[in-house]
Structure formats: structure tokens, C-alpha cells
Design an enzyme around this catalytic site. Structure first.
Site, PDB file in Angstrom:
ATOM      1  N   HIS A 135       0.873  -1.188   0.000  1.00  0.00           N
ATOM      2  CA  HIS A 135       0.000   0.000   0.000  1.00  0.00           C
ATOM      3  C   HIS A 135       0.911   1.240   0.000  1.00  0.00           C
ATOM      4  O   HIS A 135       0.989   1.980   0.994  1.00  0.00           O
ATOM      5  CB  HIS A 135      -0.907  -0.037   1.231  1.00  0.00           C
ATOM      6  CG  HIS A 135      -2.119   0.846   1.132  1.00  0.00           C
ATOM      7  ND1 HIS A 135      -2.415   1.611   0.016  1.00  0.00           N
ATOM      8  CD2 HIS A 135      -3.116   1.106   2.029  1.00  0.00           C
ATOM      9  CE1 HIS A 135      -3.536   2.278   0.233  1.00  0.00           C
ATOM     10  NE2 HIS A 135      -3.976   1.997   1.440  1.00  0.00           N
ATOM     11  N   GLN A 138      -0.246   4.879   0.891  1.00  0.00           N
ATOM     12  CA  GLN A 138      -0.534   5.002   2.324  1.00  0.00           C
ATOM     13  C   GLN A 138       0.754   5.304   3.099  1.00  0.00           C
ATOM     14  O   GLN A 138       0.783   6.186   3.969  1.00  0.00           O
ATOM     15  CB  GLN A 138      -1.149   3.686   2.838  1.00  0.00           C
ATOM     16  CG  GLN A 138      -1.467   3.685   4.313  1.00  0.00           C
ATOM     17  CD  GLN A 138      -2.612   4.622   4.657  1.00  0.00           C
ATOM     18  OE1 GLN A 138      -3.679   4.523   4.080  1.00  0.00           O
ATOM     19  NE2 GLN A 138      -2.410   5.512   5.613  1.00  0.00           N
ATOM     20  N   ASP A 230      -3.487  -1.436  12.325  1.00  0.00           N
ATOM     21  CA  ASP A 230      -4.374  -1.597  11.168  1.00  0.00           C
ATOM     22  C   ASP A 230      -5.366  -2.706  11.541  1.00  0.00           C
ATOM     23  O   ASP A 230      -5.172  -3.416  12.542  1.00  0.00           O
ATOM     24  CB  ASP A 230      -3.526  -1.988   9.937  1.00  0.00           C
ATOM     25  CG  ASP A 230      -4.333  -2.112   8.645  1.00  0.00           C
ATOM     26  OD1 ASP A 230      -5.504  -1.691   8.621  1.00  0.00           O
ATOM     27  OD2 ASP A 230      -3.785  -2.651   7.651  1.00  0.00           O
ATOM     28  N   CYS A 271      -4.249   3.603   9.444  1.00  0.00           N
ATOM     29  CA  CYS A 271      -4.537   3.927   8.043  1.00  0.00           C
ATOM     30  C   CYS A 271      -6.028   4.118   7.802  1.00  0.00           C
ATOM     31  O   CYS A 271      -6.417   4.781   6.839  1.00  0.00           O
ATOM     32  CB  CYS A 271      -3.984   2.838   7.133  1.00  0.00           C
ATOM     33  SG  CYS A 271      -4.589   1.195   7.548  1.00  0.00           S
ATOM     34  N   ARG A 299      -3.452  11.632   2.822  1.00  0.00           N
ATOM     35  CA  ARG A 299      -3.561  10.753   1.652  1.00  0.00           C
ATOM     36  C   ARG A 299      -3.738  11.599   0.393  1.00  0.00           C
ATOM     37  O   ARG A 299      -3.163  11.321  -0.653  1.00  0.00           O
ATOM     38  CB  ARG A 299      -4.753   9.789   1.783  1.00  0.00           C
ATOM     39  CG  ARG A 299      -4.695   8.797   2.936  1.00  0.00           C
ATOM     40  CD  ARG A 299      -3.559   7.808   2.806  1.00  0.00           C
ATOM     41  NE  ARG A 299      -3.492   7.183   1.513  1.00  0.00           N
ATOM     42  CZ  ARG A 299      -4.343   6.234   1.058  1.00  0.00           C
ATOM     43  NH1 ARG A 299      -5.300   5.781   1.837  1.00  0.00           N
ATOM     44  NH2 ARG A 299      -4.208   5.720  -0.155  1.00  0.00           N
TER      45      ARG A 299
HETATM   46  N1   CP Z   1      -6.441   3.771   4.150  1.00  0.00           N
HETATM   47  C1   CP Z   1      -7.121   3.438   3.044  1.00  0.00           C
HETATM   48  O1   CP Z   1      -6.566   2.959   2.064  1.00  0.00           O
HETATM   49  O2   CP Z   1      -8.448   3.682   3.121  1.00  0.00           O
HETATM   50  P1   CP Z   1      -9.532   3.191   2.050  1.00  0.00           P
HETATM   51  O3   CP Z   1      -9.576   1.699   2.119  1.00  0.00           O
HETATM   52  O4   CP Z   1     -10.808   3.841   2.513  1.00  0.00           O
HETATM   53  O5   CP Z   1      -9.110   3.664   0.691  1.00  0.00           O
HETATM   54  N1  NVA Z   2      -4.746  -3.916   5.537  1.00  0.00           N
HETATM   55  C1  NVA Z   2      -5.987  -3.276   5.183  1.00  0.00           C
HETATM   56  C2  NVA Z   2      -5.743  -1.876   4.765  1.00  0.00           C
HETATM   57  C3  NVA Z   2      -6.975  -1.084   4.405  1.00  0.00           C
HETATM   58  C4  NVA Z   2      -6.647   0.302   3.971  1.00  0.00           C
HETATM   59  C5  NVA Z   2      -6.654  -4.075   4.065  1.00  0.00           C
HETATM   60  O1  NVA Z   2      -5.957  -4.496   3.143  1.00  0.00           O
HETATM   61  O2  NVA Z   2      -7.873  -4.285   4.130  1.00  0.00           O
END
Ligand code: CP
Ligand code: NVA
Length: 312
Positions: A135, A138, A230, A271, A299
Site C-alpha cells: 500500500h 498510504q 491496522d 490507516c 492521503r
Molecule cells: N487507508 C485506506 O486505504 O483507506 P480506504 O480503504 O478507505 O481507501
Molecule cells: N490492511 C488493510 C488496509 C486497508 C486500507 C486491508 O488491506 O484491508
């Protein structure tokens, strides 16, 4: 040496040098300052952005869409209910076609391979908006938030507490290794980040001076500038919920765990979205040490910086 990122994709952050990441973070800060002025430049005028989503999103979609649209760009949201993407048409062919119509592509979904194929065959910048493995946008916002609190990130101490093998923890390991941020993953052994990524990060950390540790012991929180968590079950892993509750129960970020930093000024990061009462308690995420809402705003600034740097 000047940094030139025009035409580049952002797939993992492993593909960016320390100087390039620094450039993006500085540009994001500039973008944040500009966002308070009444005059919005129109730097994306005449450009188009395909937003491909296999998984749900609030922040990532809204950050890309508003950052691009408010500067005159035309974002087009496409879920898997709308387009062929590996169903009735190969990802390569979809990439080729989108590359003829769009200035850039954002992909959020399951396989890292999909975003890599889009980048290989589209011929335009492709941004990873989250895969099972990484990610990266992020992680940029996370470091920006840490730097706002600490003044800088090099030599600061960030602890991730929770599912150490997930996309967010992995991208933090990469960015911290590149920038010299001391990073601890505090997780039960069953959820350790994979050895291959740790091996890739080790030489980066040796160069930057970052200390990267993986431990099950919450004593590693001592001295942390920031405590990050998270969700316990990421998107696509819903069948693991009960197992994760059992493994991660002792790692819930509550006030007692925050106190283990031994510092009154440690911040809390997440996040989002958060499952309050599971990985974090209400009092911590909604309390004075939380920077989760600034992090969410960042973000947009960091994503705009990535698009400015790679598209103009
Ligand atoms: N943190 C993040 O990626 O949030 P969303 O899943 O809402 O995009
Ligand atoms: N680890 C989480 C992050 C969400 C922004 C997922 O992948 O669902």
C-alpha cells in the site's frame, strides 16, 4: 542531482530511491500549503485518470478523485462490475486499451501481479492504490504525518502493532528502510512479515541507518515516537477473523499499550478504516494522541504529489 519522475509508475516504493521518496514528501508538503489558498492551479487540465477498483475504498478513491478533479483532470471510476479485467479480456489487453485513452491508471485490488501487468502494458503511469502485498501511497501519507509531529522522520521510532504480514506493515517496512526510520513490527510469530521482504529491506536499512526489528514482545514499544495499527483482517481475508482475534487480542492498542512507550508525547496512527474495540480502543483513536484524521487528509496531498511528479 535533480529528481525526474515524469512517466514513472508507483508500484511498491521499492522501485523508488530515497531521494525520489524525499522529493515526493517535500512536494506533498508544498501541495498541502497550497490547498489552503483560494486559487487552485489547474495542473491536470486535459488529463484523464482511470480508477480501477476490485476492493472497496473510501480514502484512496476520494483522494485520487478529488486531487485530480479539483485541478481540472477527468477521473473515471471503474469497478469490476463495470469493466473487463481478467474476465473475458486479459489484463494485458485492458491495459493496452486504457493506455490509449487515459493519462494514468490507479489500481486497487488483490494481486500485486495485476498492477505490475497494467504498468507493463499500458505505457502510462500506474499507481498502486493497495494490493494484498503493498500500500505505497498510504506509506507516504504515514511518513508525512510522522514528520509533521516530529519535525523529521530519520532516526525516529515507529512501531506497527498487529498483523505484521499485511500490506500496510510491509509498505511501512520498505519506506522506513529507505528513509532511516527505526521500525518495529510487533506481532505474534504466526503473522511475521515474510522473510523475502525482510531480506530486500536489510541492505536498504544498512545504508539509511534504519533499525528494522520484528518481535512478539510489546516491550519494543519503549521510546516509540508513533504507534501504528491496522485492521486484524484485511480485505479478502474475512475467513480469518476468529483466528486473528485469538492471535491479536493481546496486541490491541489501548491506553495501557500506548503507555508502554514510556513517553507522554507518542502519537497514534491508523490507516483507517478502523474496527474500534478490536485493534484499537475508542479512547485511543478518538483521543488526544491520535493523528489518524490528519493521516487520512494527508492521503490526498501525497497522492496529488505523486500524480504531479509523474504526469507533468
Ligand atoms: N487507508 C485506506 O486505504 O483507506 P480506504 O480503504 O478507505 O481507501
Ligand atoms: N490492511 C488493510 C488496509 C486497508 C486500507 C486491508 O488491506 O484491508
Amino acid at each position: 542531482m535533480s529528481v525526474v519522475l515524469k512517466g514513472r509508475s508507483l508500484l511498491t516504493l521499492l522501485d523508488y530511491s530515497t531521494e525520489e521518496i524525499r522529493y515526493l514528501l517535500d512536494l506533498a508538503q508544498q501541495v498541502k500549503t497550497e490547498s489552503t489558498s483560494n486559487e487552485m492551479p489547474q495542473r491536470f487540465k486535459g488529463k484523464t485518470l482511470a480508477l480501477l477498483f476490485e476492493k472497496r475504498s473510501t480514502r484512496t478513491r476520494c483522494a485520487f478523485e478529488t486531487a485530480f478533479g479539483e485541478e481540472g483532470g477527468h477521473p473515471v471510476f471503474l469497478s469490476t462490475a463495470d469493466i473487463q479485467l481478467g474476465v473475458k479480456e486479459s489484463i494485458e489487453d485492458t491495459a493496452r486499451v486504457l493506455g490509449r485513452m487515459f493519462s494514468a491508471i490507479q489500481f486497487r485490488g488483490f494481486k500485486q501481479e495485476t498492477v505490475e501487468i497494467l504498468a507493463k502494458y499500458s505505457g502510462v503511469p500506474v499507481y498502486n492504490g493497495l494490493t494484498d502485498q503493498f500500500h505505497p501511497t498510504q506509506a507516504l501519507a504515514d511518513i508525512m504525518t510522522l514528520e509533521t509531529h516530529c519535525g523529521s522522520s530519520k532516526g525516529k521510532r515507529l512501531c506497527f502493532v498487529g498483523d505484521g504480514r499485511n500490506n500496510v506493515a510491509r509498505s511501512l517496512m520498505v519506506i522506513c528502510s529507505k528513509l532511516g526510520v527505526h521500525f518495529s513490527v510487533i506481532t505474534p510469530p504466526e503473522l511475521n512479515p515474510d522473510a523475502a521482504l525482510r531480506e530486500k529491506c536489510a541492505p536498504l536499512a544498512a545504508t539509511s541507518g534504519a533499525q528494522i526489528t520484528v518481535t512478539a514482545d510489546t516491550a519494543a514499544l519503549a521510546g516509540a515516537d508513533a504507534v501504528y495499527t491496522d485492521v486484524w483482517t484485511s480485505m479478502g481475508e474475512e475467513d480469518k477473523q476468529e483466528e486473528r482475534k485469538r492471535l491479536l487480542g493481546p496486541y490491541q492498542v489501548n491506553q495501557a499499550l500506548m503507555d508502554k512507550t514510556g513517553r507522554g508525547d507518542s502519537i497514534f496512527l491508523h490507516c483507517l478504516p478502523a474496527v474500534k474495540g478490536q485493534e484499537v480502543t475508542h479512547d485511543v483513536i478518538d483521543g488526544p494522541s491520535s493523528r489518524a484524521w490528519d493521516q487520512a487528509e494527508n492521503r490526498k496531498h501525497t497522492i496529488k504529489a505523486v500524480m504531479l511528479a509523474t504526469l507533468l
